[in-house]
Design a protein around this motif. Sequence first.
Motif, PDB file in Angstrom:
ATOM      1  N   PRO A 118       9.464  29.650  27.923  1.00  0.00           N
ATOM      2  CA  PRO A 118       8.818  29.649  26.612  1.00  0.00           C
ATOM      3  C   PRO A 118       7.404  29.095  26.652  1.00  0.00           C
ATOM      4  CG  PRO A 118      10.388  27.859  26.751  1.00  0.00           C
ATOM      5  CD  PRO A 118      10.549  28.676  28.001  1.00  0.00           C
ATOM      6  N   GLY A 119       6.564  29.675  25.832  1.00  0.00           N
ATOM      7  CA  GLY A 119       5.208  29.173  25.676  1.00  0.00           C
ATOM      8  C   GLY A 119       5.201  27.916  24.821  1.00  0.00           C
ATOM      9  N   ARG A 120       4.029  27.375  24.625  1.00  0.00           N
ATOM     10  CA  ARG A 120       3.891  26.114  23.887  1.00  0.00           C
ATOM     11  C   ARG A 120       4.460  26.210  22.471  1.00  0.00           C
ATOM     12  NH1 ARG A 120       1.455  21.266  23.762  1.00  0.00           N
ATOM     13  NH2 ARG A 120       0.406  20.596  21.870  1.00  0.00           N
ATOM     14  N   ALA A 121       4.162  27.276  21.754  1.00  0.00           N
ATOM     15  CA  ALA A 121       4.652  27.416  20.375  1.00  0.00           C
ATOM     16  C   ALA A 121       6.178  27.435  20.335  1.00  0.00           C
ATOM     17  CB  ALA A 121       4.081  28.675  19.729  1.00  0.00           C
ATOM     18  N   SER A 122       6.782  28.165  21.266  1.00  0.00           N
ATOM     19  CA  SER A 122       8.248  28.226  21.309  1.00  0.00           C
ATOM     20  C   SER A 122       8.844  26.882  21.701  1.00  0.00           C
ATOM     21  CB  SER A 122       8.716  29.303  22.286  1.00  0.00           C
ATOM     22  OG  SER A 122       8.345  30.580  21.814  1.00  0.00           O
ATOM     23  N   LYS A 123       8.203  26.185  22.625  1.00  0.00           N
ATOM     24  CA  LYS A 123       8.682  24.855  23.011  1.00  0.00           C
ATOM     25  C   LYS A 123       8.652  23.906  21.823  1.00  0.00           C
ATOM     26  CE  LYS A 123       7.059  24.887  27.781  1.00  0.00           C
ATOM     27  NZ  LYS A 123       6.144  24.215  28.707  1.00  0.00           N
ATOM     28  N   LEU A 124       7.574  23.965  21.054  1.00  0.00           N
ATOM     29  CA  LEU A 124       7.461  23.103  19.876  1.00  0.00           C
ATOM     30  C   LEU A 124       8.556  23.417  18.857  1.00  0.00           C
ATOM     31  CD1 LEU A 124       3.588  23.071  19.412  1.00  0.00           C
ATOM     32  CD2 LEU A 124       5.031  21.122  20.031  1.00  0.00           C
ATOM     33  N   LYS A 125       8.826  24.702  18.662  1.00  0.00           N
ATOM     34  CA  LYS A 125       9.883  25.102  17.727  1.00  0.00           C
ATOM     35  C   LYS A 125      11.255  24.621  18.207  1.00  0.00           C
ATOM     36  CE  LYS A 125       7.583  29.238  15.962  1.00  0.00           C
ATOM     37  NZ  LYS A 125       7.661  30.703  15.849  1.00  0.00           N
ATOM     38  N   LEU A 126      11.508  24.770  19.501  1.00  0.00           N
ATOM     39  CA  LEU A 126      12.783  24.321  20.063  1.00  0.00           C
ATOM     40  C   LEU A 126      12.953  22.811  19.911  1.00  0.00           C
ATOM     41  CD1 LEU A 126      12.810  26.455  23.300  1.00  0.00           C
ATOM     42  CD2 LEU A 126      14.584  26.506  21.552  1.00  0.00           C
ATOM     43  N   ALA A 127      11.918  22.079  20.242  1.00  0.00           N
ATOM     44  CA  ALA A 127      11.985  20.621  20.153  1.00  0.00           C
ATOM     45  C   ALA A 127      12.232  20.179  18.715  1.00  0.00           C
ATOM     46  CB  ALA A 127      10.699  20.003  20.696  1.00  0.00           C
ATOM     47  N   ALA A 128      11.525  20.783  17.778  1.00  0.00           N
ATOM     48  CA  ALA A 128      11.700  20.421  16.374  1.00  0.00           C
ATOM     49  C   ALA A 128      13.101  20.793  15.888  1.00  0.00           C
ATOM     50  CB  ALA A 128      10.643  21.114  15.520  1.00  0.00           C
ATOM     51  N   PHE A 129      13.569  21.971  16.258  1.00  0.00           N
ATOM     52  CA  PHE A 129      14.884  22.435  15.808  1.00  0.00           C
ATOM     53  C   PHE A 129      15.996  21.516  16.303  1.00  0.00           C
ATOM     54  CE2 PHE A 129      18.761  24.963  16.240  1.00  0.00           C
ATOM     55  CZ  PHE A 129      18.891  25.420  14.949  1.00  0.00           C
ATOM     56  N   TYR A 130      15.900  21.111  17.565  1.00  0.00           N
ATOM     57  CA  TYR A 130      16.953  20.286  18.157  1.00  0.00           C
ATOM     58  C   TYR A 130      16.679  18.786  18.036  1.00  0.00           C
ATOM     59  CZ  TYR A 130      19.091  24.505  19.986  1.00  0.00           C
ATOM     60  OH  TYR A 130      19.706  25.734  20.097  1.00  0.00           O
TER      61      TYR A 130
END
Length: 79
Positions: free
Chosen positions: A45-57
């Motif tokens: 995952p790129g940075r945007a996807s990593k940020l979304k994953l971190a926030a979601f979890y």
Amino acid sequence: MAKSRSWLRVMRKMKGDNLSQEDVARQMDMSTRHYQDIEAGRTFPGRASKLKLAAFYGKQIFDFFANEEKAALAELEAG
């Protein structure tokens, strides 16, 4: 060969036993296919996807992929 991110699947199941990949993708505003590819290890995952994953979890972004990034760098250096 892609390395499955079974830890990501475990986190998804811990967040909600009936939470599907499609549910997670919708909540994170990404395509189901993209989330499936991330969880299966077919894409990094790129940075945007990593940020979304971190926030979601509810995790820090570094907690998610730090070990994978270190392993990838070690593979590159080993040649």
